[in-house]
Design a protein around this motif. Structure first.
Motif: not given
Length: 188
Positions: A159-164, A183-186
């Protein structure tokens, strides 16, 4: 009641920044705890590359006007460096193969191309691809030693990537390409 009013009146971008930190700090703490306890054994080359690309991507986000969405990446750069240093101290150069060194060289070449062409968008695209490639040593290690990574640490980071991205003040390749790539790689 004042806290509720403060949150209601808060800039929505700032709210997403706080959400990014609210998820990101526990994600780091869980991952780092597992590393210190020896349950997680990060790959040193991956984390070195991630540190270099993270710092460069953060600069790109700043240039692109990322604002609140960029602040977490400043903090995350320090956490990545801490994980890298701890990995070197605890694990040394475990499982470093020629392919890992090539990955590190590609990272350096990507930054050199950014500097040479003075094109931040091209640089962010190259650094994101380098960062994607940097997942390879960790993917390889995790395939052979699947319990050498913290599922909670990785899962909490999604969620970090989406929230950022939602916290970014400007939406352009400099501010969204890197977080979406991560996000995709994680997720993988």
């Amino acid at each position: 009641m004042e806290l509720v009013n403060f949150i209601i009146d808060m800039d929505p971008k700032m709210r997403f920044m706080f959400l990014t930190f609210a998820v990101g700090i526990p994600s780091f703490v869980v991952y780092y705890k597992h590393e210190v306890l020896g349950d997680t054994k990060p790959h040193p080359i991956t984390w070195l590359i991630w540190f270099v690309t993270q710092v460069a991507a953060t600069v790109g986000m700043w240039i692109g006007g990322g604002g609140y969405g960029m602040y977490y990446y400043v903090f995350y750069s320090f956490t990545i460096f801490l994980i890298f240093c701890t990995t070197l101290y605890m694990n040394g150069g475990m499982d470093v193969v020629k392919k890992d060194i090539v990955c590190l060289l590609v990272c350096v070449i990507g930054i050199a191309i950014w500097a040479l062409f003075d094109n931040p968008v091209l640089g962010i695209i190259i650094l994101t691809l380098v960062d994607v490639y940097a997942f390879d040593p960790t993917y390889r290690k995790s395939f052979y030693k699947p319990w050498s990574e913290s599922m909670w640490g990785w899962g909490l980071s999604l969620p970090i990537y989406l929230f950022s991205v939602l916290a970014m003040e400007e939406y352009n390749p400099l501010t969204v390409v890197y977080p979406i790539g991560m996000f995709i790689c994680t997720t993988i």
